[in-house]
Structures are given as C-alpha cells and as structure tokens.
Design an enzyme around this catalytic site. Structure first.
Site, PDB file in Angstrom:
ATOM      1  N   LYS A  42     -28.117   7.846 -27.529  1.00  0.00           N
ATOM      2  CA  LYS A  42     -29.172   6.890 -27.206  1.00  0.00           C
ATOM      3  C   LYS A  42     -30.194   6.914 -28.362  1.00  0.00           C
ATOM      4  CE  LYS A  42     -28.850   5.982 -22.434  1.00  0.00           C
ATOM      5  NZ  LYS A  42     -27.491   5.524 -22.511  1.00  0.00           N
ATOM      6  N   SER A 145      -0.629 -15.330   2.516  1.00  0.00           N
ATOM      7  CA  SER A 145      -1.302 -15.054   3.783  1.00  0.00           C
ATOM      8  C   SER A 145      -2.608 -15.829   3.902  1.00  0.00           C
ATOM      9  CB  SER A 145      -1.595 -13.555   3.920  1.00  0.00           C
ATOM     10  OG  SER A 145      -0.398 -12.819   4.044  1.00  0.00           O
ATOM     11  N   GLU A 166      -9.687  -6.585  -6.443  1.00  0.00           N
ATOM     12  CA  GLU A 166     -10.711  -7.509  -5.960  1.00  0.00           C
ATOM     13  C   GLU A 166     -11.953  -7.551  -6.846  1.00  0.00           C
ATOM     14  OE1 GLU A 166      -7.855  -6.874  -2.825  1.00  0.00           O
ATOM     15  OE2 GLU A 166      -9.003  -5.427  -4.009  1.00  0.00           O
ATOM     16  N   ASP A 224      -1.720  -6.128  12.155  1.00  0.00           N
ATOM     17  CA  ASP A 224      -1.871  -5.696  10.763  1.00  0.00           C
ATOM     18  C   ASP A 224      -2.594  -4.350  10.629  1.00  0.00           C
ATOM     19  OD1 ASP A 224      -0.523  -7.827   9.745  1.00  0.00           O
ATOM     20  OD2 ASP A 224      -2.287  -9.050   9.388  1.00  0.00           O
TER      21      ASP A 224
END
Length: 357
Positions: A42, A145, A166, A224
């Site tokens: 940094k 689906s 996702e 499911d």
C-alpha cells in the site's frame, strides 16, 4: 504450485516491467498453466507512508505536496506521452431505444387453464425478444427449468449460458446493461440468488436495470427438496434500494409482469412458481405496478385473505370451504410486493371489520 504442475512466478506487483516480463513468460509457456504471485505494498513509493499502518483510506493531508513532488521526480518520460489509446475498430454503437418494449402478442390463455408462471416467463421473454433486438437472457444452467431457453427460438445469440456461477451471471448482466445497451433478464432458482446478494446490491449502487427472475419459490417445490426452496428471496430483493418486486399468480399476470419489468428502471425481481396454477385473469386484464387485485368479494365478507402465487389458490380454496358454513371470505392478489398496494389492503380490511390473514 510447481509441485502441482504450475509455472510459478513471484514478482514485485508494483513494478510494471516485472509484471510485463511475467505475462510474456506466461504467454510463452505451453503445456502448463502459469501462476503469478505479485506482492504489492500500500502506498508504494510514497515517502514515509509506504507499507505503514493507519494510512489505508485516508487523505494525505499536509504530506500531499511532498508525495506528488517525489512521484513526479520518478517519471522517466516527463514529455508528451507517446502512448495513445488505439482507435476503435468500429465506431461506437449508436444509442438505442429501450423505451416502450412490448410483448409481440398479448397473453393467450383460457380461464381455468393450468400453466406454471415459470413457463409463462419463458413465453413472455420470447415475445419481448421478438419485438426488440436488445432483449437478452442469461441463466445459471437452469434454462430448461426456468424456461429461459425459449428465447433461443427467437435468436440463439441472445442467450448467455453462465453455468452454475450465480455471482458471475449477475456480474455479466450488470455489464451487459451498462449505458442502456440491453434489456437483460437473469433467471435461476430464486434461492440461488442469495449467493449473489453482494453483486446484486453493488449493481443497485451502479444504478443498473437488470431484471431477475427467480423460479421454484416456496415449499411448493417439495419434490426438489429444501435446498432448492426460495424462502428468503422476497425479503432479500425488497431490501435493494429502488427495486421492484413482482409476484404474479397466473400466466396472464406473469407475462404482464415481465413486460412491465422490461420498462422499469432499477432492479426488478419477478418470483415464479414451479407448479402449474389456474389462469384466473382474462387475457386483456390490465396490470400496474403497485396495484393489487380483489379476486373474490361479496357485501357480506367477514375476513380478508391476502395471497400470492400458490398461496393465492390456497386462499381461494379456503374461501370455497368456508362459504359452505356461512363464512364469506374476501381475497386479494397483491401482484407486486414492492411497492405493496397498502391502500387497497387497508380499504378492504376496514370493510370486513379489520380481520386479515
């Protein structure tokens, strides 16, 4: 890393020359992957600041001039820059019209017909894509689906398969909707969007217009299993600033929810169900964001029941049963959970004596 077959390179991550050499070696190495371990500090090259505590996220204050002077003195080419961005291969894509996107044809169902709202989503998506070439669909390997695959019948190139990732599918969609270039619909099982909440909330901060469609919601997907039941999704999407949350109950309202979402700024979430449910609205029924529907009422109603999706049909069944013993039930379908039609609910609740389920 080398024991696992990698070509491992350790470099100073703050040295552009070292990084350039590492990337060149990686490009030249065939037959095995290259891992670059870049160590960075940094505040690299900042006098009396580099790699020290208590400087992260702080302004330099009275040290600013000293640091700028030091960094300026390190410049190897202080004259006009010889490097320029390459000229684009083609001119920038012209502005496109993403307003007033319509279904290519209105809903076409028979009253009482059994159709899952997830199936109606696929139908509406294809209709929108047929009418506007900027409508695209992305999915997390659940396209057969969620029925997102229906867009492929219109244009296969406008479907993006992002597989079981996702977080990635949300990121790709946010990028695709930048600068109002596309109208993106992202589909997955509703519960899987919880994995990507960070990307969704960051998308909202970026003022994205991505539309999310979460199927297989609630416990009605019993076969499911619990790991795939969307239970938290309504609460999650309601917390997103500026979001709109649709919960259509039949195929007609589902198609209209998709059409409305395509024309709504900010993040939209449309919750769809796995089981087939009866069509209760006429094809020409109008739908408006923030406006619910009274689907059953009589002047003698004693209680108000509010339901959406499969619970709306349970409410209607209960109303039928209770009518046999002289109890009249009023039933409301909210259509959107955010904004909620509070005025409609309060008005009808008062008319039945303040009793609500």
């Amino acid at each position: 890393l080398e024991a696992f077959g990698f070509n491992a390179l350790v470099v100073d991550g703050d040295d552009v020359e070292e990084l350039a050499k590492a990337f060149h070696e990686a490009q030249s190495t065939k037959g095995r992957p290259t891992a670059i371990l870049a160590k960075t500090f940094k505040g690299k090259y900042f006098p009396n600041i580099e790699d020290l505590e208590n400087w992260h996220g702080k302004p330099l204050g009275n040290k600013a001039n000293e640091v700028i002077q030091h960094l300026t003195g390190m410049l190897k080419n202080s004259g006009p820059l010889g490097l320029h961005p390459q000229k684009p291969l083609v001119d920038d894509v012209p502005a496109v019209d993403l307003n007033n996107i319509k279904l290519a044809s209105p809903p076409n169902y028979k009253l009482g017909e059994q159709v899952a709202t997830r199936l109606a989503y696929g139908t509406a998506l294809a209709k929108l894509a047929k009418n506007n070439n900027r409508v695209i669909a992305l999915d997390g390997d659940t396209k057969n689906s969620t029925y997102a695959e229906k867009i492929k019948t219109v244009d296969p190139t406008r479907f993006i398969e992002c597989f079981i990732a996702e977080q990635n599918v949300v990121g790709v969609a946010v990028g695709a909707t930048c600068r109002d270039r596309t109208v993106a619909f992202v589909s997955a099982f509703a519960t899987f969007f919880t994995r990507a909440f960070d990307q969704i909330r960051m998308g909202a901060i970026s003022q994205t217009n991505v539309n999310f469609v979460g199927s297989h919601c609630g416990v009605s997907i019993g076969e499911d299993g619990p790991s795939q039941m969307g239970l938290e999704d309504i609460a999650m999407f309601r917390t997103v600033p500026g979001s709109t949350v649709f919960y259509p109950s039949d195929a007609v309202s589902a198609e209209r929810a998709i059409e409305l979402a395509a024309n709504t700024k900010g993040i939209c979430f449309i919750r769809t169900s796995r089981p087939a449910t009866a069509v209760i609205y006429k094809n020409e029924e109008p739908f408006v964001i923030g406006k619910g529907k009274v689907v059953r009422s009589s002047p003698k109603d004693q209680i108000l029941v509010v339901g959406a999706g499969v619970t709306l049909y349970e409410a209607l069944k209960a109303a039928d049963e209770l009518s046999k013993v002289g109890v009249n039930v009023r039933v409301i379908d909210p259509f959107t959970i955010k904004p909620l039609d509070a005025q409609l609910i309060v008005k009808n609740a008062k008319e039945v004596g303040g009793r609500i389920v």
